[in-house]
Design a protein around this motif. Sequence first.
Motif, PDB file in Angstrom:
ATOM      1  N   THR A  99       0.835  -1.194   0.000  1.00 46.63           N
ATOM      2  CA  THR A  99       0.000   0.000   0.000  1.00 46.63           C
ATOM      3  C   THR A  99       0.877   1.254   0.000  1.00 46.63           C
ATOM      4  O   THR A  99       2.088   1.206   0.228  1.00 46.63           O
ATOM      5  N   VAL A 100       0.228   2.372  -0.255  1.00 42.41           N
ATOM      6  CA  VAL A 100       0.930   3.662  -0.223  1.00 42.41           C
ATOM      7  C   VAL A 100       1.564   3.874   1.143  1.00 42.41           C
ATOM      8  O   VAL A 100       2.740   4.245   1.262  1.00 42.41           O
ATOM      9  N   LEU A 101       0.804   3.625   2.205  1.00 41.37           N
ATOM     10  CA  LEU A 101       1.317   3.805   3.566  1.00 41.37           C
ATOM     11  C   LEU A 101       2.491   2.872   3.840  1.00 41.37           C
ATOM     12  O   LEU A 101       3.492   3.274   4.452  1.00 41.37           O
ATOM     13  N   GLU A 102       2.400   1.621   3.400  1.00 44.78           N
ATOM     14  CA  GLU A 102       3.482   0.671   3.630  1.00 44.78           C
ATOM     15  C   GLU A 102       4.759   1.077   2.902  1.00 44.78           C
ATOM     16  O   GLU A 102       5.863   0.916   3.434  1.00 44.78           O
ATOM     17  N   ASN A 103       4.632   1.613   1.691  1.00 39.79           N
ATOM     18  CA  ASN A 103       5.807   2.116   0.975  1.00 39.79           C
ATOM     19  C   ASN A 103       6.501   3.199   1.783  1.00 39.79           C
ATOM     20  O   ASN A 103       7.731   3.203   1.919  1.00 39.79           O
ATOM     21  N   LEU A 104       5.727   4.120   2.341  1.00 39.40           N
ATOM     22  CA  LEU A 104       6.301   5.228   3.098  1.00 39.40           C
ATOM     23  C   LEU A 104       6.878   4.774   4.427  1.00 39.40           C
ATOM     24  O   LEU A 104       7.972   5.201   4.825  1.00 39.40           O
ATOM     25  N   ARG A 105       6.161   3.873   5.122  1.00 42.20           N
ATOM     26  CA  ARG A 105       6.673   3.355   6.398  1.00 42.20           C
ATOM     27  C   ARG A 105       7.980   2.610   6.209  1.00 42.20           C
ATOM     28  O   ARG A 105       8.924   2.773   6.987  1.00 42.20           O
ATOM     29  N   LEU A 106       8.028   1.801   5.173  1.00 38.41           N
ATOM     30  CA  LEU A 106       9.237   1.023   4.915  1.00 38.41           C
ATOM     31  C   LEU A 106      10.417   1.946   4.628  1.00 38.41           C
ATOM     32  O   LEU A 106      11.518   1.755   5.155  1.00 38.41           O
ATOM     33  N   ALA A 107      10.201   2.964   3.811  1.00 32.85           N
ATOM     34  CA  ALA A 107      11.282   3.903   3.484  1.00 32.85           C
ATOM     35  C   ALA A 107      11.752   4.648   4.729  1.00 32.85           C
ATOM     36  O   ALA A 107      12.952   4.828   4.941  1.00 32.85           O
ATOM     37  N   ALA A 108      10.813   5.076   5.565  1.00 33.30           N
ATOM     38  CA  ALA A 108      11.183   5.812   6.780  1.00 33.30           C
ATOM     39  C   ALA A 108      11.911   4.906   7.771  1.00 33.30           C
ATOM     40  O   ALA A 108      12.848   5.331   8.451  1.00 33.30           O
ATOM     41  N   GLN A 109      11.505   3.641   7.841  1.00 35.26           N
ATOM     42  CA  GLN A 109      12.105   2.726   8.802  1.00 35.26           C
ATOM     43  C   GLN A 109      13.502   2.285   8.375  1.00 35.26           C
ATOM     44  O   GLN A 109      14.385   2.096   9.213  1.00 35.26           O
ATOM     45  N   ILE A 110      13.732   2.141   7.066  1.00 35.10           N
ATOM     46  CA  ILE A 110      15.043   1.751   6.567  1.00 35.10           C
ATOM     47  C   ILE A 110      16.098   2.771   6.974  1.00 35.10           C
ATOM     48  O   ILE A 110      17.255   2.428   7.225  1.00 35.10           O
ATOM     49  N   ALA A 111      15.701   4.040   7.045  1.00 36.55           N
ATOM     50  CA  ALA A 111      16.650   5.106   7.354  1.00 36.55           C
ATOM     51  C   ALA A 111      16.966   5.198   8.847  1.00 36.55           C
ATOM     52  O   ALA A 111      17.814   5.995   9.238  1.00 36.55           O
ATOM     53  N   GLU A 112      16.316   4.394   9.672  1.00 32.83           N
ATOM     54  CA  GLU A 112      16.549   4.447  11.110  1.00 32.83           C
ATOM     55  C   GLU A 112      17.790   3.647  11.507  1.00 32.83           C
ATOM     56  O   GLU A 112      18.349   2.908  10.690  1.00 32.83           O
ATOM     57  N   LEU A 121       7.304  -4.120  10.402  1.00 29.27           N
ATOM     58  CA  LEU A 121       6.776  -2.906   9.808  1.00 29.27           C
ATOM     59  C   LEU A 121       5.602  -2.395  10.640  1.00 29.27           C
ATOM     60  O   LEU A 121       4.672  -3.122  10.946  1.00 29.27           O
ATOM     61  N   GLY A 122       5.659  -1.145  11.018  1.00 32.01           N
ATOM     62  CA  GLY A 122       4.601  -0.561  11.820  1.00 32.01           C
ATOM     63  C   GLY A 122       4.945  -0.424  13.286  1.00 32.01           C
ATOM     64  O   GLY A 122       4.217   0.233  14.026  1.00 32.01           O
ATOM     65  N   ARG A 123       6.057  -1.022  13.756  1.00 33.17           N
ATOM     66  CA  ARG A 123       6.430  -0.942  15.161  1.00 33.17           C
ATOM     67  C   ARG A 123       7.197   0.330  15.496  1.00 33.17           C
ATOM     68  O   ARG A 123       7.305   0.707  16.669  1.00 33.17           O
ATOM     69  N   SER A 124       7.772   0.986  14.516  1.00 35.49           N
ATOM     70  CA  SER A 124       8.551   2.190  14.754  1.00 35.49           C
ATOM     71  C   SER A 124       7.635   3.411  14.803  1.00 35.49           C
ATOM     72  O   SER A 124       6.993   3.753  13.822  1.00 35.49           O
ATOM     73  N   ARG A 125       7.594   4.084  15.952  1.00 39.23           N
ATOM     74  CA  ARG A 125       6.738   5.259  16.096  1.00 39.23           C
ATOM     75  C   ARG A 125       7.191   6.378  15.163  1.00 39.23           C
ATOM     76  O   ARG A 125       6.369   7.052  14.545  1.00 39.23           O
ATOM     77  N   HIS A 126       8.518   6.561  15.051  1.00 37.52           N
ATOM     78  CA  HIS A 126       9.024   7.627  14.191  1.00 37.52           C
ATOM     79  C   HIS A 126       8.639   7.377  12.733  1.00 37.52           C
ATOM     80  O   HIS A 126       8.231   8.311  12.021  1.00 37.52           O
ATOM     81  N   ALA A 127       8.766   6.125  12.286  1.00 33.74           N
ATOM     82  CA  ALA A 127       8.416   5.801  10.902  1.00 33.74           C
ATOM     83  C   ALA A 127       6.932   6.049  10.646  1.00 33.74           C
ATOM     84  O   ALA A 127       6.554   6.554   9.578  1.00 33.74           O
ATOM     85  N   ALA A 162       7.796  11.332  -2.314  1.00 32.45           N
ATOM     86  CA  ALA A 162       7.552  11.226  -0.871  1.00 32.45           C
ATOM     87  C   ALA A 162       8.399  10.128  -0.251  1.00 32.45           C
ATOM     88  O   ALA A 162       8.944  10.296   0.851  1.00 32.45           O
ATOM     89  N   VAL A 163       8.530   8.987  -0.935  1.00 30.23           N
ATOM     90  CA  VAL A 163       9.368   7.885  -0.450  1.00 30.23           C
ATOM     91  C   VAL A 163      10.822   8.337  -0.319  1.00 30.23           C
ATOM     92  O   VAL A 163      11.512   8.029   0.662  1.00 30.23           O
ATOM     93  N   ALA A 164      11.304   9.088  -1.322  1.00 27.58           N
ATOM     94  CA  ALA A 164      12.681   9.589  -1.263  1.00 27.58           C
ATOM     95  C   ALA A 164      12.881  10.532  -0.082  1.00 27.58           C
ATOM     96  O   ALA A 164      13.960  10.576   0.519  1.00 27.58           O
ATOM     97  N   LEU A 165      11.832  11.281   0.275  1.00 24.86           N
ATOM     98  CA  LEU A 165      11.928  12.216   1.395  1.00 24.86           C
ATOM     99  C   LEU A 165      11.738  11.546   2.747  1.00 24.86           C
ATOM    100  O   LEU A 165      12.038  12.149   3.781  1.00 24.86           O
ATOM    101  N   ALA A 166      11.244  10.316   2.750  1.00 25.64           N
ATOM    102  CA  ALA A 166      10.943   9.633   4.015  1.00 25.64           C
ATOM    103  C   ALA A 166      12.186   9.450   4.881  1.00 25.64           C
ATOM    104  O   ALA A 166      12.105   9.413   6.105  1.00 25.64           O
ATOM    105  N   CYS A 167      13.343   9.340   4.244  1.00 24.68           N
ATOM    106  CA  CYS A 167      14.586   9.138   4.998  1.00 24.68           C
ATOM    107  C   CYS A 167      15.237  10.462   5.390  1.00 24.68           C
ATOM    108  O   CYS A 167      16.381  10.479   5.859  1.00 24.68           O
ATOM    109  N   GLU A 168      14.527  11.569   5.167  1.00 27.14           N
ATOM    110  CA  GLU A 168      14.968  12.904   5.590  1.00 27.14           C
ATOM    111  C   GLU A 168      16.350  13.275   5.053  1.00 27.14           C
ATOM    112  O   GLU A 168      17.272  13.590   5.803  1.00 27.14           O
ATOM    113  N   PRO A 169      16.508  13.244   3.726  1.00 27.72           N
ATOM    114  CA  PRO A 169      17.808  13.580   3.132  1.00 27.72           C
ATOM    115  C   PRO A 169      18.081  15.075   3.173  1.00 27.72           C
ATOM    116  O   PRO A 169      17.168  15.894   3.335  1.00 27.72           O
ATOM    117  N   ARG A 170      19.343  15.429   2.984  1.00 30.77           N
ATOM    118  CA  ARG A 170      19.718  16.832   2.830  1.00 30.77           C
ATOM    119  C   ARG A 170      19.767  17.218   1.362  1.00 30.77           C
ATOM    120  O   ARG A 170      19.633  18.393   1.017  1.00 30.77           O
TER     121      ARG A 170
END
Length: 250
Positions: A99-112, A121-127, A162-170
């Motif tokens: 899903t759209v949400l899962e794509n974003l959660r996965l991208a945000a969690q990989i960067a942790e 997937l889904g256990r990280s509050r920050h993601a 949005a996925v590219a931004l999920a990892c908070e790049p500079r």
Amino acid sequence: MTHPTTAVLSVRDLTVNFGGLVAVNRMSFDAERGRITSVIGPNGAGKSSLFNLISGAIRPTGGHVLLEGADVTGRPPHRMLAAGLARSFQITNLFFELTVLENLRLAAQIAEPPLASVLPLGRSRHALERADALLDRFALSPKAFELAGNLSHGEQRRLEIAVALACEPRVLLLDEPTQGMSHGDTADTADMIKRLAGEITVLLIEHDIGLVMTLSDHVVVMHQGRKLAEGAPAVVRAEPAVQAAYFGHA
């Protein structure tokens, strides 16, 4: 090796050979903090090869890539991501079965940090918080539980950014983000990219010259693997060599 620089991203004499073909030939330029730098040129000019070199997808034959003054030349993409550089692709690159949400959660969690990134997937509050914020920012909240493969082309391109931004790049590299979009989707994406400026540094490849001239703070023109010109959009467009090589007239 580190070098003092005011630019977030610096390319110095970057070169790559594919057999006898020099695809990128001693390219040098800077991308300034919080600004939009666009790379343009005719088909085959070497733009995507340049992005592949900067992002670590291919290793250069020579030259350097500096991120915040640190030499990151040849680091693989996952290490470039950890260093603060993310990229979208000319061809949509998503997990279509998620899903759209899962794509974003996965991208945000990989960067942790490593321990957090292997949680279910889904256990990280920050993601979760990061994914929710991006859904809202990119107007994708109504599509959160739809499969990414079922989105329209324009929605998929927005999701990829949005996925590219999920990892908070500079630094964010965007490779033809409006390719194949309708006029309305192109205008929306342009507005979105403009809003990113100031928050992050954007390096953009885009075929729509009108869009480039409207969006960009700085333009770099490539021709046959080399830098033909660079400068402010109006200055570059008025350059006779650019008009001859890109627009077809002097």
